[in-house]
Design a protein around this motif. Structure first.
Motif, mmCIF file in Angstrom:
data_model
loop_
_atom_site.group_PDB
_atom_site.id
_atom_site.type_symbol
_atom_site.label_atom_id
_atom_site.label_comp_id
_atom_site.label_asym_id
_atom_site.label_seq_id
_atom_site.Cartn_x
_atom_site.Cartn_y
_atom_site.Cartn_z
ATOM 1 N N PRO A 105 -17.418 44.270 30.050
ATOM 2 C CA PRO A 105 -17.272 44.099 31.505
ATOM 3 C C PRO A 105 -18.591 43.770 32.198
ATOM 4 N N GLN A 106 -19.697 44.357 31.720
ATOM 5 C CA GLN A 106 -21.012 44.067 32.301
ATOM 6 C C GLN A 106 -21.490 42.675 31.895
ATOM 7 N N ALA A 107 -21.208 42.288 30.644
ATOM 8 C CA ALA A 107 -21.719 41.021 30.130
ATOM 9 C C ALA A 107 -20.982 39.815 30.715
ATOM 10 N N TRP A 111 -9.529 40.633 37.860
ATOM 11 C CA TRP A 111 -8.775 41.853 38.170
ATOM 12 C C TRP A 111 -8.222 42.479 36.903
ATOM 13 N N MET A 112 -7.676 41.644 36.025
ATOM 14 C CA MET A 112 -7.115 42.170 34.783
ATOM 15 C C MET A 112 -8.207 42.713 33.864
ATOM 16 N N ALA A 113 -9.375 42.032 33.852
ATOM 17 C CA ALA A 113 -10.468 42.473 32.983
ATOM 18 C C ALA A 113 -10.933 43.877 33.334
ATOM 19 N N PRO A 173 -8.429 48.341 28.830
ATOM 20 C CA PRO A 173 -9.415 49.101 28.053
ATOM 21 C C PRO A 173 -10.387 48.148 27.371
ATOM 22 N N GLU A 174 -11.647 48.568 27.263
ATOM 23 C CA GLU A 174 -12.668 47.646 26.745
ATOM 24 C C GLU A 174 -12.343 47.177 25.330
ATOM 25 N N ARG A 175 -11.788 48.041 24.504
ATOM 26 C CA ARG A 175 -11.503 47.612 23.136
ATOM 27 C C ARG A 175 -10.458 46.492 23.106
ATOM 28 N N TRP A 176 -9.497 46.534 24.043
ATOM 29 C CA TRP A 176 -8.513 45.456 24.088
ATOM 30 C C TRP A 176 -9.126 44.187 24.664
ATOM 31 N N LEU A 177 -10.055 44.343 25.579
ATOM 32 C CA LEU A 177 -10.754 43.177 26.114
ATOM 33 C C LEU A 177 -11.593 42.509 25.029
ATOM 34 N N ARG A 186 -16.177 45.811 16.027
ATOM 35 C CA ARG A 186 -16.709 46.614 17.131
ATOM 36 C C ARG A 186 -15.590 47.276 17.923
ATOM 37 N N ALA A 187 -14.488 46.536 18.128
ATOM 38 C CA ALA A 187 -13.411 47.041 18.969
ATOM 39 C C ALA A 187 -12.541 48.076 18.254
ATOM 40 N N PHE A 188 -12.198 47.781 16.992
ATOM 41 C CA PHE A 188 -11.179 48.602 16.326
ATOM 42 C C PHE A 188 -11.655 49.280 15.060
#
Length: 280
Positions: free
Chosen positions: A47-49, A95-97, A101-105, A276-278
């Motif tokens: 989200p920050q990047a 808005w959706m981002a 959850p960050e892992r799903w993003l 990284r995500a999962f």
């Protein structure tokens, strides 16, 4: 400046330069490296990047598209339509981002990277096959919906043309807001599939659209409190420098081979994003 900061800022500049270089060489797909560069290289969250990556991609694309504008390659009316719709749709992606959850993003980003890598690799193989074929292919391909008028060299505008380009812009804008990418991985293959614009015209038009959509999306993020910080600005400056170098080198390098190398690298980065995500 402390030793830690002194080591971070050159890293940000080098990472940005790499992103700009790929974007300048390929016209599409390079921007999708921006978020992984910030995530893996500088330890940022997605989200920050995203907004900073989009700022870097947009600034680089603006520099790259200036060359196309001077050469008359940019289909500016088509670009304005795609960008206008893209800017309107991008806030929905943003808005959706912020609600996923960050892992799903991260997982969605990795899937997008794999799709881009596969398309880029297929395109490179197709270009090599066309280059090695001298005879007729047999069956004539159906004409694309967006065609240039032979008399004027401009797009022949119809409702179907406007609808096709508007859809491309909407998908590109949503991807920009959701994933922090420029959308070139949508625009370039779509324009090549649905129009008879030359390859150079497609790349120049794509860069122009990316610059416009990125500007609108970044302005929205800035309004809501996003500020890149010193690291982010260093990354942006590096990306612009890389774009200038990439556009200078592009005519001298084999495009098909470059696409194959970048597609393999993109697939590896996507796998890293999945881990990284999962991963455990």
């Amino acid at each position: 400046m402390s030793p830690d900061l002194a080591s971070v800022f050159p890293a940000a500049a080098l990472l940005g330069a790499g992103v700009g270089l790929v974007l300048g060489l390929t016209g599409a797909g390079g921007g999708i490296f921006a978020v992984p560069a910030l995530v893996f290289g500088l330890g940022w969250g997605v989200p920050q990047a995203g907004p900073v990556a989009l700022l870097a991609v947009g600034a680089s694309a603006a520099v790259g598209s200036a060359q196309g504008l001077r050469a008359g390659l940019v289909r500016y009316r088509a670009a304005m339509l795609m960008a206008g719709i893209g800017v309107c749709v991008a806030p929905l992606g943003t808005w959706m981002a912020h609600r996923l959850p960050e892992r799903w993003l991260v997982g969605l980003f990795a899937i997008a990277m794999l799709i881009v890598a596969a398309r880029m690799y297929r395109a490179s193989r197709g270009a090599r096959a066309r280059a090695s074929t001298t005879g007729p292919s047999g069956a004539a391909a159906a004409p694309p919906p967006c065609r240039l008028d032979p008399a004027t060299g401009r797009l022949h505008w119809t409702r179907r043309v406007a609808g096709t380009l508007g859809t491309i812009g909407a998908v590109s804008g949503f991807a920009s807001g959701l994933l922090g990418v420029g959308g070139g991985f949508v625009i370039v293959p779509a324009l090549r599939r649905f129009s008879d614009i030359t390859v150079h015209g497609v790349v120049a038009t794509s860069l122009f659209v990316i610059a416009l959509i990125s500007a609108g999306t970044v302005a929205n993020a800035w309004w809501h409190g996003m500020h890149p910080g010193e690291q982010g600005w260093t990354f942006v400056v590096g990306a612009v420098a890389g774009m200038v170098l990439g556009r200078a080198l592009a005519p001298r390098l084999a495009a098909a081979r470059l696409q194959q190398v970048f597609s393999a690298l993109m697939a590896l980065v996507a796998l890293g994003m999945f881990v990284r995500a999962f991963g455990a």
